[in-house]
Write a protein that holds these residues in place. Structure first.
Motif, PDB file in Angstrom:
ATOM      1  N   ASP A  55      -5.264 -13.959  54.630  1.00  0.00           N
ATOM      2  CA  ASP A  55      -4.530 -14.852  53.731  1.00  0.00           C
ATOM      3  C   ASP A  55      -3.599 -14.074  52.810  1.00  0.00           C
ATOM      4  OD1 ASP A  55      -5.703 -17.310  54.580  1.00  0.00           O
ATOM      5  OD2 ASP A  55      -7.535 -16.741  53.520  1.00  0.00           O
ATOM      6  N   ARG A  83       1.176 -19.368  53.386  1.00  0.00           N
ATOM      7  CA  ARG A  83       0.491 -19.509  52.108  1.00  0.00           C
ATOM      8  C   ARG A  83      -0.220 -20.842  51.966  1.00  0.00           C
ATOM      9  NH1 ARG A  83       4.529 -18.193  47.376  1.00  0.00           N
ATOM     10  NH2 ARG A  83       2.810 -19.189  46.248  1.00  0.00           N
ATOM     11  N   ALA A  84      -1.364 -20.795  51.289  1.00  0.00           N
ATOM     12  CA  ALA A  84      -2.141 -22.011  51.066  1.00  0.00           C
ATOM     13  C   ALA A  84      -1.839 -22.641  49.711  1.00  0.00           C
ATOM     14  CB  ALA A  84      -3.636 -21.688  51.148  1.00  0.00           C
ATOM     15  N   ASP A  85      -1.398 -21.811  48.748  1.00  0.00           N
ATOM     16  CA  ASP A  85      -1.249 -22.276  47.366  1.00  0.00           C
ATOM     17  C   ASP A  85       0.151 -22.811  47.080  1.00  0.00           C
ATOM     18  OD1 ASP A  85      -0.109 -19.803  47.706  1.00  0.00           O
ATOM     19  OD2 ASP A  85      -0.596 -19.091  45.692  1.00  0.00           O
ATOM     20  N   PHE A  88       2.831 -29.617  48.898  1.00  0.00           N
ATOM     21  CA  PHE A  88       2.901 -30.144  50.260  1.00  0.00           C
ATOM     22  C   PHE A  88       4.312 -29.993  50.825  1.00  0.00           C
ATOM     23  CE2 PHE A  88       3.911 -33.531  53.263  1.00  0.00           C
ATOM     24  CZ  PHE A  88       2.950 -33.283  54.237  1.00  0.00           C
ATOM     25  N   ARG A  91       4.849 -26.438  51.839  1.00  0.00           N
ATOM     26  CA  ARG A  91       4.016 -26.159  53.016  1.00  0.00           C
ATOM     27  C   ARG A  91       4.634 -26.805  54.253  1.00  0.00           C
ATOM     28  NH1 ARG A  91      -0.206 -27.081  50.592  1.00  0.00           N
ATOM     29  NH2 ARG A  91      -0.738 -29.198  51.222  1.00  0.00           N
ATOM     30  N   SER A 120      -7.471 -32.214  55.720  1.00  0.00           N
ATOM     31  CA  SER A 120      -7.000 -30.837  55.892  1.00  0.00           C
ATOM     32  C   SER A 120      -6.005 -30.727  57.035  1.00  0.00           C
ATOM     33  CB  SER A 120      -8.180 -29.892  56.138  1.00  0.00           C
ATOM     34  OG  SER A 120      -9.004 -29.814  54.997  1.00  0.00           O
ATOM     35  N   ASN A 123      -2.627 -32.629  55.792  1.00  0.00           N
ATOM     36  CA  ASN A 123      -1.839 -31.916  54.783  1.00  0.00           C
ATOM     37  C   ASN A 123      -1.436 -30.518  55.250  1.00  0.00           C
ATOM     38  OD1 ASN A 123      -4.037 -30.169  54.340  1.00  0.00           O
ATOM     39  ND2 ASN A 123      -4.760 -31.313  52.557  1.00  0.00           N
ATOM     40  N   ARG A 125      -3.012 -27.899  56.205  1.00  0.00           N
ATOM     41  CA  ARG A 125      -3.795 -26.711  55.870  1.00  0.00           C
ATOM     42  C   ARG A 125      -4.517 -26.128  57.088  1.00  0.00           C
ATOM     43  NH1 ARG A 125      -3.899 -25.785  50.493  1.00  0.00           N
ATOM     44  NH2 ARG A 125      -3.322 -27.525  49.124  1.00  0.00           N
ATOM     45  N   ARG A 128      -1.866 -24.011  58.894  1.00  0.00           N
ATOM     46  CA  ARG A 128      -1.524 -22.809  58.140  1.00  0.00           C
ATOM     47  C   ARG A 128      -2.646 -21.772  58.232  1.00  0.00           C
ATOM     48  NH1 ARG A 128      -3.777 -19.483  54.649  1.00  0.00           N
ATOM     49  NH2 ARG A 128      -5.724 -20.516  54.261  1.00  0.00           N
ATOM     50  N   SER A 129      -3.926 -22.212  58.347  1.00  0.00           N
ATOM     51  CA  SER A 129      -5.049 -21.278  58.323  1.00  0.00           C
ATOM     52  C   SER A 129      -5.129 -20.407  59.570  1.00  0.00           C
ATOM     53  CB  SER A 129      -6.369 -22.032  58.143  1.00  0.00           C
ATOM     54  OG  SER A 129      -6.731 -22.723  59.328  1.00  0.00           O
ATOM     55  N   SER A 152     -11.702 -21.707  60.768  1.00  0.00           N
ATOM     56  CA  SER A 152     -10.280 -21.578  61.109  1.00  0.00           C
ATOM     57  C   SER A 152     -10.096 -21.134  62.558  1.00  0.00           C
ATOM     58  CB  SER A 152      -9.597 -20.575  60.172  1.00  0.00           C
ATOM     59  OG  SER A 152      -9.587 -21.052  58.849  1.00  0.00           O
TER      60      SER A 152
END
Length: 429
Positions: A55, A83-85, A88, A91, A120, A123, A125, A128-129, A152
């Motif tokens: 990450d 990136r996760a942070d 939306f 992302r 998850s 959105n 995520r 992205r993971s 993941s």
């Protein structure tokens, strides 16, 4: 702007004739996660290609990785996930760009399946993971450190991003039974336990937790984290502990789980017994002020040293100055407990007898009555009494030799590495 999953040149480039392992972990490198560095070093030296999918790559701690891997001339491929942070919108933009670049829209659509992945997936995520896995050639094996990273990898496999066996190493904070832990982890790990090929638990204690959370017993191998017994070695100029000088040490994050308060109380009790104990605490964290206040309130401020975070090499050097290791851990308010305690192994490898609280998997790291003591209940006066017994020169020398032997015979890299590689061969057949 979102950080793309671009390889960072750092630590083997994978030759075409090598089996390749994709390691999934969190931020890299992390001072307290030496098991990841050890894992990378093992695979590289056994001629496996290694890619790390993370990450975040911590450039400020790059020297830590280079120091631990002992070879700055070798390059490792490190890939950073999207990136996760982010919001939306950000992302969404970064995911769409990623899909155009790597032609992965079909994988994106699969990752958005709300029946499998809930919010998850919707959105973005989930995508992205495992996004970094789409930037490289297919691995022969994928191995995650920590349960959430195993999730993941399984999602990546179900969505078609990878097509290989998946192994997940659990380490402790990713599996516990307190509070709503059972319900929460059963839900979180449902797909992981169903589709994962193999799971490593570092102790029998952790194995039993995984089984209670729904992991089939036949998929679990007890695989302790190994240590570098060459790095962590006894001092050639060692002095035996005495009533006039007895050096105690604890290494770990300054958090309630690690419970360094117990070590401070032990130090105070030893003072009452006429033993000049100096207690060294290595590690950083939010409990620093509370621990300093406690040392002051118990009249041992001058006997407690706070050294902050240290690299593995620095810890190895500090252990050579110490006599006895205290593993003070307790079960925290959420039911979490230390599942192995690598620092206890490192200390024993340096010839330090260990006195450990009988919590979690820590009793499995020593030979009770030989390389150290397990003190159930962890009362300061009981631990102080065991420390005082080690002031007998013959007793100390016997325990010190047994401590070193315990680390080498049970937890050295040579002992554990063949178990890991044999597990790899089995799942890849």
């Amino acid at each position: 702007m979102a950080l793309q999953a671009t390889p960072v040149t750092m630590l083997t480039k994978t030759g075409a004739n090598k089996s390749k392992v994709a390691l999934r972990c969190n931020s890299f490198p992390v001072t307290s996660q030496t098991f990841v560095l050890n894992h990378v070093a093992l695979l590289r030296e056994k001629n496996w290609g290694v890619e790390l999918h993370v990450d975040d790559f911590n450039f400020l701690k790059k020297a830590l990785a280079l120091e631990a891997l002992k070879d700055t001339s070798v390059e490792e491929s490190i890939y950073i996930c999207l990136r996760a942070d982010t919001s939306f919108f950000d992302r969404f933009v970064s995911v769409v760009k990623h899909c155009f670049k790597f032609n992965s829209f079909s994988i994106l659509l699969k990752s958005m399946n709300p029946m499998l992945y809930g919010r998850s997936g919707l959105n973005l995520r989930v995508y992205r993971s495992f996004s970094s896995l789409l930037e490289t050639h297919q691995p022969n094996l994928a191995h995650a450190h920590f349960g959430h990273n195993g999730v993941s990898l399984i999602q990546a496999k179900l969505c078609g991003a990878i097509n290989c066996p998946v192994i997940t190493s659990f380490h402790g904070y990713d599996a516990y039974l307190g509070g709503d832990g059972v319900r929460r982890f059963r839900k979180k790990y449902r797909l992981l336990f169903k589709y994962g090929d193999l799971f490593f638990a570092n102790t029998k204690y952790l194995k039993n937790i995984l089984m209670k959370l729904g992991c089939p017993e036949n998929k679990i191998k007890v695989m302790p984290n190994f240590i570098d017994t060459d790095l962590f070695s006894p001092s050639s100029e060692f002095k035996l502990p005495t009533k006039a000088e007895c050096n105690l040490i604890t290494v770990g994050r300054l958090i309630p789980l690690k419970n360094q308060k117990l070590g401070i109380l032990v130090t105070a009790h030893l003072k009452k017994m006429g033993i000049n104990a100096i207690y060294t605490i290595v590690g950083g964290g939010p409990e620093l002020r509370n621990l300093k206040n406690m040392a002051y309130e118990n009249g041992v401020s001058e006997s407690v040293r706070f050294l902050g975070e240290m690299s593995p090499l620095e810890i190895a050097e500090e252990l050579k100055k110490q006599h006895i290791f205290l593993m003070t851990t307790r079960e925290d308010d959420e039911g979490r407990a230390e599942t192995q305690g690598i620092v206890t192994l490192e200390a024993q490898s340096a010839g330090l007898p260990a006195v450990v609280s009988g919590v979690g998997g820590t009793p499995e790291t020593i030979e009770h009555g030989e390389s150290g003591w397990v003190v159930h209940g962890a009362l300061p006066e009981d631990i102080a009494m065991k420390v005082s017994e080690l002031l007998n020169p013959q007793t100390y020398q016997e325990f010190s030799c047994a401590a070193r032997k315990n680390s080498i015979t049970r937890f050295s890299r040579k002992t554990v590495e063949e178990q890991i590689l044999e597990a790899y061969r089995e799942v890849m057949e």
